[in-house]
Write an enzyme that holds these catalytic residues in place. Structure first.
Site, PDB file in Angstrom:
ATOM      1  N   ASP A  69      -7.127  -6.417  -2.715  1.00 13.24           N
ATOM      2  CA  ASP A  69      -5.788  -6.577  -3.306  1.00 13.24           C
ATOM      3  C   ASP A  69      -5.608  -8.013  -3.804  1.00 13.24           C
ATOM      4  O   ASP A  69      -6.584  -8.740  -4.047  1.00 13.24           O
ATOM      5  CB  ASP A  69      -4.733  -6.156  -2.263  1.00 13.24           C
TER       6      ASP A  69
ATOM      7  N   LYS B 195      -5.892  -1.454  -9.434  1.00 13.25           N
ATOM      8  CA  LYS B 195      -4.464  -1.281  -9.136  1.00 13.25           C
ATOM      9  C   LYS B 195      -3.700  -2.272 -10.011  1.00 13.25           C
ATOM     10  O   LYS B 195      -3.853  -3.485  -9.871  1.00 13.25           O
ATOM     11  CB  LYS B 195      -4.217  -1.578  -7.658  1.00 13.25           C
TER      12      LYS B 195
ATOM     13  N   ASN C 151       5.410  -7.136 -10.546  1.00 11.25           N
ATOM     14  CA  ASN C 151       6.271  -7.429  -9.407  1.00 11.25           C
ATOM     15  C   ASN C 151       7.601  -8.099  -9.697  1.00 11.25           C
ATOM     16  O   ASN C 151       8.115  -8.826  -8.853  1.00 11.25           O
ATOM     17  CB  ASN C 151       5.473  -8.261  -8.394  1.00 11.25           C
TER      18      ASN C 151
ATOM     19  N   ASP D 285       6.872   6.629 -13.574  1.00 14.10           N
ATOM     20  CA  ASP D 285       7.452   7.468 -14.624  1.00 14.10           C
ATOM     21  C   ASP D 285       6.334   8.158 -15.403  1.00 14.10           C
ATOM     22  O   ASP D 285       5.158   7.787 -15.283  1.00 14.10           O
ATOM     23  CB  ASP D 285       8.317   6.619 -15.556  1.00 14.10           C
TER      24      ASP D 285
ATOM     25  N   ASP E  59       6.521   0.376  -1.673  1.00 13.88           N
ATOM     26  CA  ASP E  59       5.993  -0.639  -0.755  1.00 13.88           C
ATOM     27  C   ASP E  59       6.393  -0.315   0.678  1.00 13.88           C
ATOM     28  O   ASP E  59       5.953  -0.984   1.614  1.00 13.88           O
ATOM     29  CB  ASP E  59       6.521  -2.033  -1.132  1.00 13.88           C
TER      30      ASP E  59
ATOM     31  N   GLU F 206      -7.498   5.532  18.493  1.00 15.79           N
ATOM     32  CA  GLU F 206      -6.934   5.502  17.134  1.00 15.79           C
ATOM     33  C   GLU F 206      -8.036   5.668  16.085  1.00 15.79           C
ATOM     34  O   GLU F 206      -7.867   6.365  15.096  1.00 15.79           O
ATOM     35  CB  GLU F 206      -6.189   4.176  16.892  1.00 15.79           C
TER      36      GLU F 206
HETATM   37  C1  GLA Z   1       3.112  -5.692  -4.513  1.00 20.53           C
HETATM   38  C2  GLA Z   1       2.430  -4.391  -4.186  1.00 20.53           C
HETATM   39  C3  GLA Z   1       1.703  -4.522  -2.869  1.00 20.53           C
HETATM   40  C4  GLA Z   1       0.691  -5.638  -2.969  1.00 20.53           C
HETATM   41  C5  GLA Z   1       1.368  -6.930  -3.376  1.00 20.53           C
HETATM   42  C6  GLA Z   1       0.356  -8.014  -3.690  1.00 20.53           C
HETATM   43  O1  GLA Z   1       4.158  -5.958  -3.653  1.00 20.53           O
HETATM   44  O2  GLA Z   1       3.327  -3.344  -4.175  1.00 20.53           O
HETATM   45  O3  GLA Z   1       1.062  -3.307  -2.528  1.00 20.53           O
HETATM   46  O4  GLA Z   1      -0.294  -5.286  -3.904  1.00 20.53           O
HETATM   47  O5  GLA Z   1       2.181  -6.755  -4.534  1.00 20.53           O
HETATM   48  O6  GLA Z   1       0.936  -9.191  -4.100  1.00 20.53           O
END
Ligand code: GLA
Length: 728
Positions: A366, A476, A480, A534, A548, A614
């Site tokens: 990420d 991804k 933001n 969308d 999130d 787990e």
């Molecule tokens: C957003 C995304 C999260 C993550 C952060 C990274 O908030 O929704 O899943 O990828 O950015 O900065």
């Protein structure tokens, strides 16, 4: 099937279960006659009444006939300034300053196949499955030609709509409003359902009866938004999950939209949906055209469930372009909630190793791998690998991940820039900002002017280089923040209203380039979770991070709301650690897994920190998801309860197309003393088939649907159960 009846001058669209009809009436006015359950062979304009109504003007050609008024008839595409005082679908400013638009029918054409919309997402499909109807309307005085486009996908009861406006004159005009659909009903008594929320609380259904006047939802944020989704339902007041008439309307658009309904003085209703006219004057030079985004309608005569299933099938088969179509997608592990930006290559590999041992197949790195990105104050805009964290670059890391038998994915946020970045230092004028103002920050980042080709090209080339530098299977694409100070240095003062829409067109162009250059790449959309969930984005990114908020109890509601339009296969859903980062709630691992199976399924947590028990649960869940993945992603989806009712459980069901297999998932709520004995009636089974439930018994489908399956009595909060049904 699209039929033109030359004698009655009606255009009739039949889908499997519905009929839609419009009629060319006197003076070439195009009226909307009917949309509802399928009816054959009738000119349904007998439903329309001519009546002299006070203060409802009559077109000049009507002479002394006071019974013909645009104000009282249902319109196919409502106009402005010539007697219809309800919501207009189109409005423009001619060179003489007039805003009036008066559209009259010119011609219509029925074609095989589906029309396309240049630069815009649209439903697609070849063969004979689709038909297109193109109707040309003209305003002779304003010298405007309007093409109403209808795409018909009979099997899924789907009717798409889009509008092209052409300046056929010699003077420039400004288009002020251009809705994608107008839908009139000659009755009221309808409810409107919208899907509203906020960051970490997306798409909560809100149902209200239409009241006199105008009501609806919109976005002015530059994205479709967490706050309101570009999908609405109009329905009879008695409509419910499996009963009653309802109309779903989705807009394939990822920017400012508007969906308004009006109940008028004669208790007619109108829905108008499309681009938000707020901040939207579009300059149309002579000879040029403007194309609206596409909208899509499904009418269901038998409740919301059927409407959703038709949307789901159409979206899965005729909207998303999924490199994994017909195949199981790899189960994902994402490092974000475990490490945020604090990682090294070794830490990621350790992390991936644990995940791979538990059955995961796609490792996603990420935010934090590029530029000087150690927190969210720097680095956006500099899409070069941070070799301090990842020595040897991406290639070295990807090879190590692949050696674990996994494929690799990456996070990007192309539209954004931090002031603390090389890109911003070199090009401070590349952001959206109004001269003389200081740009608002959000998450300490600014928005790049994606309406500009040069800005997009720069970012695209950077990202393309990264993607070409290693074997990357998944991206991804995040976004933001909302837009502010929307002004582009590339456009003159008179055209600044175009920036919002040009920004969205820029996103689409960028996404299309990615899909063309990297056809095998699986794209997941994200905007702080579901801020851009969308139909427009789904055309480019076959799945979108749903929210999130990964708390399983909240997710039940978010995923339920999302499911009214969008299929389970599009909903990004992961198991995360507890206490949950957003709600601080602790929900058992079992239940978190069951809830994430209502989506793309994966994990977003540090699996190294799990107890051996787990880990065993994770291993079992992952195997179970792999086994049932195609049933979950491609089966018919049934909502068995409404989590907003705060009842004893939330349940849903996936049924295979041949109805020989089903998976039922149940999650209980907070525990209350002396829980009742409950039986859960199932849906969608074949009444004549006999099913084994979790490998046992021999139960007639009819019995399971009528009398239900006894649920285990819970002995704690948020417990979950799954039933796997297989026909004998
Ligand atoms: C957003 C995304 C999260 C993550 C952060 C990274 O908030 O929704 O899943 O990828 O950015 O900065």
């Amino acid at each position: 099937m699209i039929l033109y009846d030359a004698q009655n001058r009606t255009y009739t669209i039949h889908t499997q279960n519905t009929t839609y009809q419009m009629k060319v009436w006197d003076y070439q006015v195009l009226l909307h006659a009917y949309y509802g359950p399928r009816v054959e062979g009738a000119d349904l304009s007998y439903l329309l009444r001519c009546k002299d109504r006070g203060f409802s003007p009559n077109p000049n050609e009507a002479g002394g006939d006071r019974t013909f008024s645009l104000d009282t008839f249902p319109q196919e595409y409502s106009t402005f300034g010539v007697g219809d005082y309800r919501l207009p679908s189109i409005e423009l400013e001619s060179s003489n300053g007039s805003h009036t638009v008066d559209l009259r029918y010119v011609s219509g054409e029925v074609r095989k196949g589906k029309y396309g919309l240049e630069g815009l997402p649209a439903f697609y499909g070849g063969g004979d499955a689709w038909e297109t109807l193109s109707i040309i309307l003209r305003d002779a005085a304003a010298q405007i030609e309007v093409e109403l486009l209808y795409g018909v996908l009979e099997e899924y009861d789907l009717i798409t709509r889009a509008v092209r406006v052409k300046n056929a004159g010699r003077e420039t005009v400004r288009l002020l409003r251009c809705a994608s659909l107008c839908l009139d009903f000659i009755h009221s008594g309808l409810d409107m359902i919208t899907f509203n929320g906020a960051h970490v609380a997306e798409r909560r259904p809100c149902r209200v009866p239409l009241h006199p006047g105008i009501q609806g939802v919109d976005s002015t944020r530059g994205t479709s938004s967490h706050q309101h989704n570009p999908f609405v339902i109009l329905c009879g007041q008695n409509a419910e999950e499996d009963y009653g008439l309802c109309y779903g309307a989705m807009l394939l658009y990822s920017g400012n939209f508007q969906a308004l309904a009006e109940a008028d003085q004669f208790q007619n209703s109108r829905l108008v949906m499309g681009l938000n006219p707020y901040q939207f004057p579009w300059t149309l030079e002579p000879g040029t055209s403007f194309t609206s985004p596409e909208a899509a309608l499904v009418c269901s005569p038998s409740g919301f469930g059927q409407m959703s299933r038709q949307f789901h099938k159409a979206i899965r088969k005729n909207l998303i372009r999924d490199p994994y179509a017909g195949r199981r997608k790899p189960v994902l592990i994402n490092n974000w909630e475990a490490t945020e930006m604090n990682f090294t290559a070794d830490k990621l590999v350790e992390f991936a190793q644990e995940a791979s041992g538990l059955g995961m197949e796609l490792f996603v790195m990420d935010d934090g791998w590029f530029g000087v990105r150690n927190d969210d104050n720097a680095g956006l805009g500099d899409w070069t690998v941070n070799e301090e964290k990842l020595p040897g670059g991406l290639k070295a890391l990807v090879e190590r991940i692949k050696a674990l038998g996994m494929v690799f994915g990456l996070w990007i946020e192309p539209e954004m820039v931090n002031e603390d970045s090389d890109l911003y230092r070199a090009h401070p004028d590349w952001i959206l900002n109004v001269p003389g103002r200081r740009p608002s920050r959000s998450r300490n980042q600014l928005v790049l002017d994606f309406s500009r080709q040069d800005v997009r090209d720069n970012i695209y080339e950077q990202i393309k280089k990264v993607l070409a530098s290693a074997d990357i299977s998944y991206v991804k694409w995040d976004m933001n923040r909302s837009l502010t100070e929307v002004w582009s240095a590339a456009l003159p003062a008179g055209r600044q209203g175009e920036v919002y829409h040009r920004y969205v067109l820029g996103i689409y162009e960028f996404a299309e380039r990615l899909s063309q250059d990297f056809p095998g790449l699986l794209l997941e959309g994200c905007s702080g979770g579901g801020g851009r969930f969308d139909g427009g984005m789904l055309y480019y990114t076959p799945q979108i991070w749903c929210s999130d908020n990964t708390d399983a109890a909240d997710r039940l509601r978010i995923q339920y709301g999302t499911s009214f339009c969008y299929p389970v296969s599009t909903m990004g859903a992961h198991v995360s650690a507890v206490p949950n980062g957003v709600t601080k709630r602790v929900i058992p691992m079992d239940t978190r897994g069951v809830v994430a199976m209502h989506g793309t399924f994966g994990y977003k947590m540090d699996l190294r920190a799990c107890t051996p028990e787990e880990k065993e649960t994770v291993r079992r869940q992952t195997a179970q998801f792999k086994e049932h993945c195609m049933l979950i992603q491609e089966g018919d989806y049934y909502r068995l309860s409404d989590p907003f009712q705060n009842g004893p459980y939330t349940a849903w069901e996936h049924v295979s197309a041949n109805r020989r297999e089903a998976l039922v998932s149940v999650v209980t709520g907070t525990f209350r003393g002396a829980p009742p004995f409950l039986a859960l009636p199932l849906k969608g089974l074949d009444p004549a088939l006999h099913y084994r439930v979790n490998g046992e018994g021999d139960w007639p489908g009819a019995v399971l649907m009528q009398t239900g399956w006894p649920l285990p009595v819970p002995d704690g909060d948020y417990q979950s159960f799954q039933l796997y049904l297989e026909a004998e």
